[in-house]
Design a protein around this motif. Structure first.
Motif, mmCIF file in Angstrom:
data_model
loop_
_atom_site.group_PDB
_atom_site.id
_atom_site.type_symbol
_atom_site.label_atom_id
_atom_site.label_comp_id
_atom_site.label_asym_id
_atom_site.label_seq_id
_atom_site.Cartn_x
_atom_site.Cartn_y
_atom_site.Cartn_z
ATOM 1 N N VAL B 10 -11.925 8.276 0.765
ATOM 2 C CA VAL B 10 -13.047 9.133 1.173
ATOM 3 C C VAL B 10 -14.388 8.430 0.977
ATOM 4 N N THR B 14 -17.441 8.436 6.237
ATOM 5 C CA THR B 14 -17.604 9.886 6.204
ATOM 6 C C THR B 14 -16.840 10.534 7.360
ATOM 7 N N GLY B 15 -16.642 11.829 7.260
ATOM 8 C CA GLY B 15 -15.947 12.577 8.303
ATOM 9 C C GLY B 15 -14.444 12.523 8.132
ATOM 10 N N GLN B 16 -13.756 13.166 9.059
ATOM 11 C CA GLN B 16 -12.298 13.250 8.971
ATOM 12 C C GLN B 16 -11.655 12.039 9.631
ATOM 13 N N PHE B 18 -9.445 9.904 8.337
ATOM 14 C CA PHE B 18 -8.069 9.588 7.957
ATOM 15 C C PHE B 18 -7.339 10.853 7.526
ATOM 16 N N GLY B 19 -6.018 10.737 7.467
ATOM 17 C CA GLY B 19 -5.185 11.811 6.965
ATOM 18 C C GLY B 19 -3.852 11.238 6.537
ATOM 19 N N HIS B 32 -7.559 8.631 12.001
ATOM 20 C CA HIS B 32 -7.939 9.490 13.136
ATOM 21 C C HIS B 32 -9.069 8.886 13.969
#
Lengths: 223, 101
Positions: B10, B14-16, B18-19, B32
């Motif tokens: 993280v 910033t932001g989404q 990875f997952g 992502h």
């Protein structure tokens, strides 16, 4: 004295028989003082004809009542910075005794739009947890955006805000955002969530097994 | 506090971006965004560095907790009025009890 008249039917051929029960007690049956048809065990009775106090009725015998839609989704992976809108790392709650009633919500992972599975009054709630290390954060915001035209335009009818005061180490806070929508058109009426922060390093907490940041959708009743 | 792979990732972007496809381990890491996927060795080293930094600050966190228990403004005022050194003595005692490694 009023009289009793028994009249046969001009077209029928059956024989109407009035029988006495097996009793030794004199009984009097009083006919209603109105025009109508007597009820028997196969008759229907319009509900508008009911009055007075109803007896206790077991809910187990009723259908079409109670909550018919419940769904919970969880942010599975945390992130820093903003999410405008939130699109990724969302999983349906599959932890302890989780509940899914009905079909459940559908998430478009490109647009972040949530589609309701049925019309009705829906309560939508977002519960967001943040964490940050050794800094003050003036605000974290969870916005609930609403569209009535399948994403062409949005309003933001509900906003939740939180802040963090530096506790010299990793510090957490959580906040909630809830709104009830009257959904009459599931094709066009949808919601999405966006998260904004005053400090990009503040993390929105995700969790693969527990609910820390999560979203619940409950159908309260028919529209 | 024990740092995890997610704590390291993280901080990279910033932001989404990875997952994870399942358990939060490197083998399940999904990207992502257009950001490059960090190597497993970089991730391992990054988590270790975070942990080292955190552990190395244990003395400071302990000192801070002890300092917060003191009414330092009042101690300094009393020292000024009475020509004593209670505040300096208390601070020095905490520093000595929890030395910087």
């Amino acid at each position: 004295m009023a009289k009793v008249k028994i009249t046969g039917h001009a077209s029928g051929s059956g024989v109407l028989t009035i029988t006495a029960p097996n009793t030794s007690t004199d009984r009097t049956v009083t006919l209603p003082d109105s025009t109508g048809t007597l009820l028997d065990t196969t008759s229907g009775l319009d509900a508008t004809k009911l009055s007075g106090n109803l007896p206790a009725i077991s809910g187990a015998s009723l259908t079409g009542v109670g909550i018919s839609g419940v769904d919970t989704w969880v942010l599975s992976t945390g992130f820093t910075g903003n999410a405008d809108p939130l699109t990724a790392n969302l999983r349906r709650d599959n932890t302890s005794a989780n509940s899914l009633i009905g079909t459940g919500m559908a998430l478009n992972t490109s647009t972040g739009l949530w589609t309701f599975p049925a019309t009705g009054y829906w309560q939508v709630s977002a519960y967001v947890t943040y964490k940050v290390s050794a800094t003050d954060v003036r605000y974290g915001v969870i916005e609930m955006d609403y569209t009535a035209n399948n994403g062409t335009s949005f309003t933001t009818p509900s906003i939740g805000r939180a802040s963090i005061a530096n506790m010299s180490s990793v510090t957490y806070t959580s906040h909630n955002n809830t709104k009830i929508f009257d959904i009459t058109d599931t094709t066009n009426q949808k919601v999405r969530f966006s998260i904004f922060k005053a400090v990009s390093g503040m993390e929105t907490v995700g969790n693969g097994t527990e609910n820390e940041t999560y979203f619940t959708f409950i159908k309260l009743g028919d529209t | 506090m024990t740092y995890t792979l997610e704590d390291y990732l993280v901080q990279l972007h910033t932001g989404q971006w990875f997952g994870f496809d399942g358990e939060h381990i490197y083998a399940n890491l999904v990207i992502h965004s257009s950001d490059a996927k960090p190597s497993e060795s970089d991730c391992t080293a990054g988590v270790a560095a975070l942990q080292t930094t955190w552990d190395g600050q244990a003395y400071a966190r302990t000192r801070k907790a002890k300092y917060d228990l003191l009414n330092q403004d009042e101690m300094r005022f009393d020292d000024q009025a009475n020509s004593t050194t209670t505040w300096v003595d208390a601070i020095n005692a905490i520093k000595a009890a929890h030395p910087k490694p």
